[in-house]
Design a protein around this motif. Structure first.
Motif, PDB file in Angstrom:
ATOM      1  N   ASP A  37      52.472 -24.267  13.220  1.00 23.48           N
ATOM      2  CA  ASP A  37      51.856 -23.899  11.949  1.00 23.48           C
ATOM      3  C   ASP A  37      52.732 -22.872  11.237  1.00 23.48           C
ATOM      4  O   ASP A  37      53.394 -22.057  11.871  1.00 23.48           O
ATOM      5  N   THR A  50      52.295 -20.059   7.945  1.00 25.28           N
ATOM      6  CA  THR A  50      51.298 -19.446   7.076  1.00 25.28           C
ATOM      7  C   THR A  50      51.957 -18.594   5.994  1.00 25.28           C
ATOM      8  O   THR A  50      53.132 -18.242   6.094  1.00 25.28           O
ATOM      9  N   TYR A  88      49.034 -29.024   3.018  1.00 25.52           N
ATOM     10  CA  TYR A  88      48.767 -27.603   3.260  1.00 25.52           C
ATOM     11  C   TYR A  88      47.320 -27.309   2.911  1.00 25.52           C
ATOM     12  O   TYR A  88      46.650 -28.118   2.267  1.00 25.52           O
ATOM     13  N   PHE A 122      41.464 -18.460   8.765  1.00 28.56           N
ATOM     14  CA  PHE A 122      41.631 -19.851   8.323  1.00 28.56           C
ATOM     15  C   PHE A 122      40.397 -20.697   8.620  1.00 28.56           C
ATOM     16  O   PHE A 122      40.494 -21.839   9.044  1.00 28.56           O
ATOM     17  N   HIS A 152      44.920 -17.207   1.649  1.00 31.14           N
ATOM     18  CA  HIS A 152      45.660 -17.454   2.886  1.00 31.14           C
ATOM     19  C   HIS A 152      46.004 -18.937   2.941  1.00 31.14           C
ATOM     20  O   HIS A 152      45.120 -19.786   2.818  1.00 31.14           O
ATOM     21  N   LYS A 211      48.067 -22.286   4.887  1.00 30.85           N
ATOM     22  CA  LYS A 211      48.560 -22.761   6.182  1.00 30.85           C
ATOM     23  C   LYS A 211      49.078 -24.189   6.049  1.00 30.85           C
ATOM     24  O   LYS A 211      48.420 -25.050   5.463  1.00 30.85           O
TER      25      LYS A 211
END
Length: 127
Positions: free
Chosen positions: A18, A20, A67, A75, A101, A103
């Motif tokens: 992942d 971020t 995304y 998350f 946020h 990811k």
């Protein structure tokens, strides 16, 4: 209202890790009033995307990189374009910062070609 770019940096599909990133939205609303920040599905939404469950994708030509945007650092809370998925903000009469946020989930994008991927998300402040 001002917004900043969310930059993920380098995504390596071979690691399937992942990646971020964060961005901020700064808004100033009348003292005592409530407001809601909403984020659109983006300019490259995947099939089946909706305002409540946005399936966002960045594009590099015909290639797509999935995304997700969230309202919390764990998350868990999807940041969408409905009252139930937007992020509330309280009017204080001074600037308030809301963090977005982002990811890229590594396992969703295995085998994606190298490129420069981008998307545009409309930010709406309702009060």
């Amino acid at each position: 209202m001002t917004t900043g770019d969310l930059t993920f940096g380098t995504y390596d599909p071979s690691t399937q890790a992942d990646v971020t990133g964060t961005a901020t939205i700064t808004s100033t609303c009348t003292s005592g009033g409530g407001a809601m920040i909403l984020l659109s599905q983006g300019g490259n939404a995947d099939t089946g995307s909706s305002d409540a469950v946005p399936l966002r994708q960045m594009a590099d030509g015909v290639n797509r990189l999935k995304y997700h945007l969230y309202g919390d650092s764990d998350f868990n809370t999807v940041f969408g374009n409905t009252p139930g998925t937007g992020q509330p903000t309280t009017g204080t009469g001074v600037a308030v910062t809301t963090t977005v946020h982002g990811k890229i989930i590594g396992s969703e994008n295995a085998g994606i070609p190298t490129g420069t991927y981008a998307d545009g998300v409309l930010v709406t402040l309702t009060y």
